[in-house]
Design a protein around this motif. Structure first.
Motif, PDB file in Angstrom:
ATOM      1  N   TYR A 120       0.830  -1.203   0.000  1.00 14.94           N
ATOM      2  CA  TYR A 120       0.000   0.000   0.000  1.00 14.94           C
ATOM      3  C   TYR A 120       0.868   1.259   0.000  1.00 14.94           C
ATOM      4  O   TYR A 120       0.602   2.211  -0.726  1.00 14.94           O
ATOM      5  CB  TYR A 120      -0.941   0.027   1.197  1.00 14.94           C
ATOM      6  CG  TYR A 120      -1.994  -1.064   1.183  1.00 14.94           C
ATOM      7  CD1 TYR A 120      -2.637  -1.446   0.007  1.00 14.94           C
ATOM      8  CD2 TYR A 120      -2.346  -1.716   2.350  1.00 14.94           C
ATOM      9  CE1 TYR A 120      -3.593  -2.441  -0.007  1.00 14.94           C
ATOM     10  CE2 TYR A 120      -3.311  -2.725   2.344  1.00 14.94           C
ATOM     11  CZ  TYR A 120      -3.927  -3.069   1.168  1.00 14.94           C
ATOM     12  OH  TYR A 120      -4.876  -4.053   1.166  1.00 14.94           O
ATOM     13  N   HIS A 121       1.919   1.265   0.816  1.00  9.65           N
ATOM     14  CA  HIS A 121       2.811   2.423   0.871  1.00  9.65           C
ATOM     15  C   HIS A 121       3.517   2.630  -0.467  1.00  9.65           C
ATOM     16  O   HIS A 121       3.644   3.762  -0.938  1.00  9.65           O
ATOM     17  CB  HIS A 121       3.836   2.270   2.009  1.00  9.65           C
ATOM     18  CG  HIS A 121       3.229   2.342   3.368  1.00  9.65           C
ATOM     19  ND1 HIS A 121       2.552   3.433   3.835  1.00  9.65           N
ATOM     20  CD2 HIS A 121       3.194   1.429   4.367  1.00  9.65           C
ATOM     21  CE1 HIS A 121       2.118   3.211   5.061  1.00  9.65           C
ATOM     22  NE2 HIS A 121       2.494   1.985   5.412  1.00  9.65           N
ATOM     23  N   GLU A 122       3.975   1.553  -1.069  1.00  9.53           N
ATOM     24  CA  GLU A 122       4.650   1.659  -2.365  1.00  9.53           C
ATOM     25  C   GLU A 122       3.684   2.170  -3.434  1.00  9.53           C
ATOM     26  O   GLU A 122       4.047   3.016  -4.261  1.00  9.53           O
ATOM     27  CB  GLU A 122       5.238   0.309  -2.787  1.00  9.53           C
ATOM     28  CG  GLU A 122       5.979   0.341  -4.101  1.00  9.53           C
ATOM     29  CD  GLU A 122       7.153   1.318  -4.135  1.00  9.53           C
ATOM     30  OE1 GLU A 122       7.434   1.835  -5.232  1.00  9.53           O
ATOM     31  OE2 GLU A 122       7.775   1.577  -3.094  1.00  9.53           O
ATOM     32  N   SER A 123       2.449   1.696  -3.422  1.00  6.64           N
ATOM     33  CA  SER A 123       1.454   2.172  -4.384  1.00  6.64           C
ATOM     34  C   SER A 123       1.186   3.655  -4.188  1.00  6.64           C
ATOM     35  O   SER A 123       1.075   4.410  -5.165  1.00  6.64           O
ATOM     36  CB  SER A 123       0.141   1.399  -4.229  1.00  6.64           C
ATOM     37  OG  SER A 123       0.308   0.076  -4.617  1.00  6.64           O
ATOM     38  N   ALA A 124       1.097   4.098  -2.939  1.00  6.26           N
ATOM     39  CA  ALA A 124       0.868   5.514  -2.660  1.00  6.26           C
ATOM     40  C   ALA A 124       2.031   6.357  -3.167  1.00  6.26           C
ATOM     41  O   ALA A 124       1.826   7.437  -3.749  1.00  6.26           O
ATOM     42  CB  ALA A 124       0.669   5.723  -1.162  1.00  6.26           C
ATOM     43  N   ARG A 129       4.012  10.341  -7.347  1.00 12.31           N
ATOM     44  CA  ARG A 129       5.074  10.818  -8.245  1.00 12.31           C
ATOM     45  C   ARG A 129       4.473  11.598  -9.412  1.00 12.31           C
ATOM     46  O   ARG A 129       3.508  11.147 -10.007  1.00 12.31           O
ATOM     47  CB  ARG A 129       5.865   9.626  -8.819  1.00 12.31           C
ATOM     48  CG  ARG A 129       6.990   9.225  -7.957  1.00 12.31           C
ATOM     49  CD  ARG A 129       7.884   8.238  -8.726  1.00 12.31           C
ATOM     50  NE  ARG A 129       8.122   7.140  -7.815  1.00 12.31           N
ATOM     51  CZ  ARG A 129       8.077   5.861  -8.098  1.00 12.31           C
ATOM     52  NH1 ARG A 129       7.811   5.489  -9.321  1.00 12.31           N
ATOM     53  NH2 ARG A 129       8.301   4.947  -7.201  1.00 12.31           N
ATOM     54  N   PRO A 130       5.094  12.718  -9.717  1.00 16.36           N
ATOM     55  CA  PRO A 130       4.617  13.454 -10.910  1.00 16.36           C
ATOM     56  C   PRO A 130       4.872  12.612 -12.159  1.00 16.36           C
ATOM     57  O   PRO A 130       5.888  11.951 -12.275  1.00 16.36           O
ATOM     58  CB  PRO A 130       5.459  14.723 -10.929  1.00 16.36           C
ATOM     59  CG  PRO A 130       6.307  14.706  -9.696  1.00 16.36           C
ATOM     60  CD  PRO A 130       6.184  13.365  -9.048  1.00 16.36           C
TER      61      PRO A 130
END
Length: 133
Positions: A120-124, A129-130
């Protein structure tokens, strides 16, 4: 698609080539022993063509782990390790469910909840990221 079909479709080229090589080697051994090759016969067998007892594999794996000096690990733990690594590498939970042969995605999700927060943290982070235009 059955669990077996999902497993068969999950191999990469290297894995398929390795299995084909093992199959050819097994066929040569069977020919030398005069044993017919049937789709119902397991790929990995004893020297006489009989099935390998799962308890033997477990015992043999345990002996190899002990001889290696590594911390104790059960053969079944490798299954969990592979699923955890697949999830950590970004594999979809449904893909891991199929590979493990779980009937329900709930079982897979419940079993691997310790990996999910990291995902979940990695997906967020990825979403934040722009994006280049």
């Amino acid at each position: 698609m059955s669990a077996e079909e999902r497993l068969q479709s999950a191999w990469d080229r290297s894995g398929i080539d390795t299995l084909r090589l093992l199959y050819r080697h097994e066929q040569v051994q069977r020919d030398e022993l005069g044993i017919d090759r049937s789709p119902s016969i397991p790929m990995f067998t004893r020297e006489n063509g009989g099935a390998i007892d799962p308890n033997y594999l477990t015992h043999r794996f345990h002996k190899l782990v002990m001889a290696s000096g590594l911390p104790p690990v059960r053969l079944h733990d490798l299954r969990h390790g592979a699923a955890t690594l697949a999830l950590a590498a970004g594999a979809d939970l449904r893909v891991v469910q199929g590979l493990l042969g779980h009937a329900s995605i709930v079982l897979t999700a419940d079993t691997y909840t310790s990996v999910l927060p990291q995902l979940y943290h990695e997906s967020a982070r990825r979403l934040a990221r722009p994006r280049a235009r």
